[in-house]
Design an enzyme around this catalytic site. Structure first.
Site, PDB file in Angstrom:
ATOM      1  N   ASP A  93       0.887  -1.104   0.188  1.00  0.00           N
ATOM      2  CA  ASP A  93      -0.139  -0.021  -0.386  1.00  0.00           C
ATOM      3  C   ASP A  93       0.722   1.534   0.264  1.00  0.00           C
ATOM      4  O   ASP A  93       1.989   1.197   0.070  1.00  0.00           O
ATOM      5  CB  ASP A  93      -1.022  -0.202   1.445  1.00  0.00           C
ATOM      6  CG  ASP A  93      -2.153   0.770   0.898  1.00  0.00           C
ATOM      7  OD1 ASP A  93      -2.205   1.832  -0.157  1.00  0.00           O
ATOM      8  OD2 ASP A  93      -3.419   0.826   2.021  1.00  0.00           O
ATOM      9  N   ASP A 271      -7.597  -7.467   0.144  1.00  0.00           N
ATOM     10  CA  ASP A 271      -7.223  -7.197   0.776  1.00  0.00           C
ATOM     11  C   ASP A 271      -7.926  -7.171   2.180  1.00  0.00           C
ATOM     12  O   ASP A 271      -8.674  -5.716   1.814  1.00  0.00           O
ATOM     13  CB  ASP A 271      -5.763  -6.912   1.121  1.00  0.00           C
ATOM     14  CG  ASP A 271      -6.338  -4.900   1.196  1.00  0.00           C
ATOM     15  OD1 ASP A 271      -5.648  -4.816   2.296  1.00  0.00           O
ATOM     16  OD2 ASP A 271      -6.039  -3.952   0.601  1.00  0.00           O
TER      17      ASP A 271
END
EC number: 2.4.2.29
Length: 378
Positions: A93, A271
């Site tokens: 991320d 996720d």
């Protein structure tokens, strides 16, 4: 030159897609659920056990790893794959969401975000360029542009401001990614669709990003407390706009029901901290619904959680024993339930992939939801 990042569709069933992503560290079968390994570890699990559940990819986080132990240190130690002993694909991320949700005294402008660490108050700056630099130092296979995630609910003007800023940051992230040789290394960079809960802004973001040469596209700024119907509506808005030949990633999602409904709308990657966090709090996700091991009903139950499971934690330990571990605060309870949950999520994804290939995704979806509703064997 490393084999280039690629994605191919293998089968479709309605809007549901079965595909493969090729990265320098292997093939990711899609639809894929990515266990969250924020600090280079999937909490309460060994990486070998994560791999044994069927996971092809785990997620790491730029914000947390830049603060501890530091991206330069990880790079000097051989990169995140070697550091964590995970030899398959890693997605990182960008750190933008964590800056917005965790950092203290943050200040954002066109250049980027300056903030104080939530750990020790030290000052840092995160720009699109620095985010990509950190992800490159970590050596992640799939990287994310820096974006601004506007908290919902918010005024449309504020949502539009954040969306437009994210588009400008997308261009800068791409330039930095190419300058660092990401494509030559076989890595991929995803753009992130923003726009909150405003369909017209989601459309603008998706169209503008689709015109940029990203290897994949993410849908961000959802799963932040809005109703599921709103999330699904935003997916419906962007699905026909995003390139068909690129993977789509719905960030931070979610429950098994969120996943199966999003797959039905063309999403390829997911996720969420939910399966690991739930495991640490005594909750198991199973094919017959959720089981709360804090409840006394499990105290004298000799059955395993699921005798048909390939996961030893679900198959070999009694519910009574796991209840005992949870009630006494033993670390093994959290470890076993986390293992159960990650294994169930991977089993669900394999079932989804098989159903799409067989052209029976809608039947699988209905059967799976019916089993959750019945709570059979629970």
């Amino acid at each position: 030159m490393t084999q280039p990042f690629s994605f191919r569709l293998l089968a479709t069933d309605g809007r549901a897609r079965r595909g493969e992503i090729v990265t320098p560290h292997g093939v990711v079968r899609t639809p894929a659920f990515m266990p969250v390994g924020t600090l280079g570890t999937v909490k309460a699990m060994f990486m070998d056990d994560v791999k044994a559940t069927g996971a092809d990819v785990v997620l790491g986080n730029t914000y947390h790893l830049m603060l501890r132990p530091g991206a330069e240190r990880v790079a000097a130690l051989g990169g995140l794959h070697k550091f964590s002993t995970w030899d398959k694909t890693i997605l990182t991320d960008s750190g933008g969401f964590q800056v917005m949700s965790l950092a203290q005294l943050r200040k954002m402008d066109e250049r980027g975000v300056t903030f104080q660490s939530h750990i020790d108050g030290s000052r840092h700056e995160l720009t699109p360029e620095r985010s990509i630099e950190i992800q490159g130092l970590l050596g992640s296979d799939i990287q994310m542009q820096l974006d601004e995630c506007v908290r919902l609910p918010a005024e449309p003007k504020e949502v539009e401001r954040g969306m437009q800023l994210s588009l400008r940051w997308a261009e800068r992230s791409r330039r930095q990614f190419e300058a660092m040789g990401g494509p030559e290394k076989g890595q991929g960079l995803y753009g992130i669709v923003q726009g909150g809960d405003v369909p017209s802004l989601r459309e603008v973001s998706a169209r503008e990003l689709s015109a940029m040469p990203f290897e994949g596209y993410s849908v961000g700024g959802l799963a932040v407390g809005e109703p599921q119907a709103v999330m699904l509506k935003m997916i419906d808005v962007v699905d026909p706009i995003l390139p068909r030949d690129k993977p789509r990633y719905l960030m931070g999602v979610g429950t098994p029901d969120d996943i199966i409904e999003s797959v039905a709308r063309g999403i390829d990657q997911f996720d969420c901290v939910m399966p690991t966090r739930a495991g640490r709090h005594g909750l198991a996700y199973t094919r017959f619904g959720k089981l709360n091991f804090k409840n006394a009903r499990h105290m004298d139950d000799p059955r395993p959680i699921d005798p048909t499971s390939d996961c030893p934690a679900a198959r070999d330990y009694s519910r009574a024993y796991i209840h005992h571990l949870v009630r006494t605060g033993e670390a093994l309870g959290a470890m076993l339930l986390t293992w159960v949950n990650v294994a169930y999520y991977q089993s669900l994804m394999q079932g989804i992939r098989d159903a799409i290939e067989a052209g029976r995704f809608e039947e699988f979806k209905a059967e799976t939801k019916a089993a959750w509703a019945r709570g059979e064997n629970g």
